[in-house]
Design an enzyme around this catalytic site. Structure first.
Site, PDB file in Angstrom:
ATOM      1  N   ASP A  74      41.901  41.260  57.772  1.00 32.02           N
ATOM      2  CA  ASP A  74      42.950  40.243  57.942  1.00 32.02           C
ATOM      3  C   ASP A  74      43.889  40.272  56.750  1.00 32.02           C
ATOM      4  O   ASP A  74      43.539  40.767  55.669  1.00 32.02           O
ATOM      5  CB  ASP A  74      42.353  38.840  58.140  1.00 32.02           C
ATOM      6  CG  ASP A  74      41.594  38.322  56.911  1.00 32.02           C
ATOM      7  OD1 ASP A  74      40.886  39.125  56.266  1.00 32.02           O
ATOM      8  OD2 ASP A  74      41.706  37.122  56.607  1.00 32.02           O
ATOM      9  N   GLU A 118      38.749  36.716  55.589  1.00 29.76           N
ATOM     10  CA  GLU A 118      38.659  36.572  54.131  1.00 29.76           C
ATOM     11  C   GLU A 118      39.778  35.696  53.601  1.00 29.76           C
ATOM     12  O   GLU A 118      39.560  34.854  52.733  1.00 29.76           O
ATOM     13  CB  GLU A 118      38.708  37.948  53.447  1.00 29.76           C
ATOM     14  CG  GLU A 118      38.296  37.913  51.982  1.00 29.76           C
ATOM     15  CD  GLU A 118      39.416  37.571  51.020  1.00 29.76           C
ATOM     16  OE1 GLU A 118      39.131  37.230  49.868  1.00 29.76           O
ATOM     17  OE2 GLU A 118      40.599  37.619  51.414  1.00 29.76           O
ATOM     18  N   GLU A 119      40.975  35.874  54.137  1.00 26.73           N
ATOM     19  CA  GLU A 119      42.132  35.137  53.605  1.00 26.73           C
ATOM     20  C   GLU A 119      42.110  33.670  54.010  1.00 26.73           C
ATOM     21  O   GLU A 119      42.970  32.895  53.569  1.00 26.73           O
ATOM     22  CB  GLU A 119      43.447  35.794  54.073  1.00 26.73           C
ATOM     23  CG  GLU A 119      43.625  37.246  53.623  1.00 26.73           C
ATOM     24  CD  GLU A 119      43.873  37.411  52.123  1.00 26.73           C
ATOM     25  OE1 GLU A 119      43.766  36.426  51.367  1.00 26.73           O
ATOM     26  OE2 GLU A 119      44.172  38.546  51.719  1.00 26.73           O
ATOM     27  N   HIS A 127      50.098  39.322  48.820  1.00 28.64           N
ATOM     28  CA  HIS A 127      50.487  37.965  49.240  1.00 28.64           C
ATOM     29  C   HIS A 127      51.991  37.727  49.087  1.00 28.64           C
ATOM     30  O   HIS A 127      52.457  36.632  49.405  1.00 28.64           O
ATOM     31  CB  HIS A 127      49.728  36.865  48.485  1.00 28.64           C
ATOM     32  CG  HIS A 127      48.249  36.849  48.739  1.00 28.64           C
ATOM     33  ND1 HIS A 127      47.471  35.728  48.602  1.00 28.64           N
ATOM     34  CD2 HIS A 127      47.388  37.826  49.129  1.00 28.64           C
ATOM     35  CE1 HIS A 127      46.206  36.001  48.886  1.00 28.64           C
ATOM     36  NE2 HIS A 127      46.132  37.290  49.197  1.00 28.64           N
TER      37      HIS A 127
HETATM   38  N1  BES Z   1      41.933  40.353  47.254  1.00 32.10           N
HETATM   39  C1  BES Z   1      42.041  38.961  47.062  1.00 32.10           C
HETATM   40  C2  BES Z   1      41.209  38.435  45.935  1.00 32.10           C
HETATM   41  C3  BES Z   1      41.554  38.940  44.569  1.00 32.10           C
HETATM   42  C4  BES Z   1      42.840  39.234  44.203  1.00 32.10           C
HETATM   43  C5  BES Z   1      40.547  39.094  43.675  1.00 32.10           C
HETATM   44  C6  BES Z   1      43.114  39.704  42.938  1.00 32.10           C
HETATM   45  C7  BES Z   1      40.826  39.539  42.407  1.00 32.10           C
HETATM   46  C8  BES Z   1      42.110  39.863  42.041  1.00 32.10           C
HETATM   47  C9  BES Z   1      41.654  38.218  48.315  1.00 32.10           C
HETATM   48  O1  BES Z   1      42.133  38.816  49.484  1.00 32.10           O
HETATM   49  C10 BES Z   1      42.258  36.851  48.267  1.00 32.10           C
HETATM   50  O2  BES Z   1      43.448  36.728  48.279  1.00 32.10           O
HETATM   51  N2  BES Z   1      41.431  35.813  48.225  1.00 32.10           N
HETATM   52  C11 BES Z   1      41.864  34.471  48.313  1.00 32.10           C
HETATM   53  C12 BES Z   1      40.670  33.666  48.721  1.00 32.10           C
HETATM   54  C13 BES Z   1      40.997  32.351  49.333  1.00 32.10           C
HETATM   55  C14 BES Z   1      42.002  32.407  50.435  1.00 32.10           C
HETATM   56  C15 BES Z   1      39.737  31.675  49.816  1.00 32.10           C
HETATM   57  C16 BES Z   1      42.401  33.999  46.976  1.00 32.10           C
HETATM   58  O3  BES Z   1      41.945  34.428  45.914  1.00 32.10           O
HETATM   59  O4  BES Z   1      43.341  33.190  46.996  1.00 32.10           O
HETATM   60 ZN    ZN Z   2      44.261  38.284  49.658  1.00 38.62          ZN
END
Ligand code: BES
Ligand code: ZN
Length: 444
Positions: A77, A142-143, A417
């Site tokens: 996703d 995940e997002e 993002h």
């Molecule tokens: N890939 C990211 C997480 C991430 C980004 C980890 C950069 C370390 C460095 C993941 O897809 C993400 O965006 N996670 C969200 C989680 C949330 C929506 C529960 C986040 O970190 O905002």
């Molecule tokens: Zn992300």
């Protein structure tokens, strides 16, 4: 880079798999089906696992007794592509420019998880089998907080028994610098709604006699921080585990000028954060309170003399060891209730949450990962914590009892993002090499 690899990448990127928007559900389904077919074609046994939300893709090779078992996790996703007008090419029509593929999800997470799939494909082609027992678990939520993946792990705990989890969904500190993550921040979300009059009012006829919800919300949100950038919620820092001396020292020695690079990448006029901490400490080792969105009142062209009936804001808190999401949420709610200005009512709604993660970068498995990274990139490995969150990683520990190796392939300027997200083919190649090397190292 093989033409077929690039074709796979483009096909994967063309699915607009935006998990937060119900209008795209069918697209997520199609994307998951494509993954199942791809993984079957590679020579694994893959299946689509339905959930109350978006399906999970689960694939494995033929497991043999006496071999190590590795679970590779990723997500198909993506975040919404908005604002669309800032994209230089359409978000779901991948294009290659100067070695970088531009599309929503190119880095987060399609390019990264695909490099593992292609690595496995090449190994099976060249050697007929993998050196380890393997699971791929690739989810579609995940997002939006991985709400259904925990159940899947619990329900299939026995079948998913493994020695270690490998995740490529984090960053590299710079191009060409292989990076092992040993920590993630957690997250907990809260929505705030402030209501005053029952309807929008004429601000001349009623202004001054009733509280303005937008003003009240602004005052309320302003109580979240002090002027030095500390979160002002009483007790917020109480459980925070101080950074270890060795971490502070190691982070100072990383081969990057974090302040300079973050200024450049963000375009912010200056850096700002919690007093008393360096930029990397603020990002990787300290918790935050963020206002992610705010709304209320007239936002169209020109002016409108109105007192809005309500105003809202969306908040998230990034958490670090040893903060507990529930406790922080309770503290935040108490604080907001206590500081509510007069003349309005307050409604608080909990959002998704996910715990932080911290593992030992000196463990045998972490060292195996570092050897693999060095081999794949032919360069010294940076060992870091991360500011972002991957909620399921702590569940791998809680439910499956295993640690997670964070082998990031995202570049600092990947625009995850954001508009114009991209992933260099150089990293798709490096990821393929990294997959081969890490399975080899973990097999030993
Ligand atoms: N890939 C990211 C997480 C991430 C980004 C980890 C950069 C370390 C460095 C993941 O897809 C993400 O965006 N996670 C969200 C989680 C949330 C929506 C529960 C986040 O970190 O905002
Ligand atoms: Zn992300």
């Amino acid at each position: 880079m093989r033409a077929s690899h690039l074709e796979d990448f483009y096909t994967f990127l063309r699915f607009p798999s935006v998990s937060t928007d119900a209008d795209y559900s069918e697209k997520l389904n199609e994307c998951a089906h494509w993954l199942v077919k791809k993984l079957n074609d590679v020579g694994l046994t893959a299946q689509l696992v339905p959930t109350p939300g978006h399906p999970i893709v689960w694939a494995r090779n033929k497991h043999q007794k006496g071999r190590r078992t590795v679970l590779i996790y990723g997500h198909y996703d993506v975040q919404p592509p908005d604002p669309l007008e800032l994209w230089e090419s359409p978000p779901f029509e991948p294009v290659l420019k100067d070695g970088y593929v531009f599309a929503r999800g190119a880095t987060d997470n399609k390019g990264q998880i695909l490099s593992h799939i292609l690595g496995v494909q090449e190994t099976i082609e060249q050697q007929g089998d993998l050196p380890v027992n393997l699971h791929f678990v690739i989810e579609g939520e995940e997002e939006i907080g991985s709400g259904n993946l925990g159940n899947f792990l619990s329900q299939n705990r026995e079948a998913l028994k493994c020695d270690v989890v490998v995740v490529s969904d984090t960053g590299m500190i710079a191009r060409g610098v292989p990076t092992l993550g040993y920590g993630l921040r957690g997250i907990t979300a809260l929505e705030v709604k402030v209501t005053g009059p029952k309807i929008d009012l004429h601000s001349g006829v009623f202004g001054g006699a009733v509280a303005n919800p937008v003003t009240a919300l602004a005052r309320l949100l302003a109580t979240l921080h002090d002027r030095d950038g500390h979160v002002a919620i009483p007790g917020f820092y109480e459980q925070v585990k101080p950074l270890e001396d060795w971490e502070r020292e190691a982070w100072k020695k990383l081969p990057i000028d974090a302040d300079k690079e973050i200024l450049k990448e963000t375009g912010a006029p200056s850096l700002f954060g919690e007093a008393g901490y360096s930029t990397l400490e603020r990002l990787w080792g300290r918790p935050t309170a963020e206002i992610n969105g705010i709304g209320g009142g007239y936002q169209g062209m020109g002016t409108k003399t109105v007192i809005a009936s309500h105003a809202m804001a969306k908040l998230t808190f990034r958490l670090v060891p040893n903060q507990k999401g529930e406790e922080i949420l309770d503290l935040a709610k108490q604080h907001l209730r206590k500081n509510l200005p007069p003349g309005v009512t307050l409604e608080l709604t909990d959002g998704h949450s996910g715990p932080w993660y911290l593992t030992d970068p000196h463990s045998a498995q972490s060292q195996a990962a570092q050897r693999a990274l060095r081999k794949a990139f032919n360069a010294d490995v940076a060992v870091i914590r991360e500011g972002g969150s991957i909620p399921i990683v702590s569940e791998f520990r809680n439910i499956l009892g295993v640690e997670t190796l964070l082998l990031g392939l995202a570049l600092p300027d990947c625009r995850a993002h954001s508009p114009n997200e991209n992933f260099p083919l150089e990293n798709l190649d490096a990821g393929i090499r990294m997959n081969k090397a890490v399975l080899q190292e973990l097999a030993a």
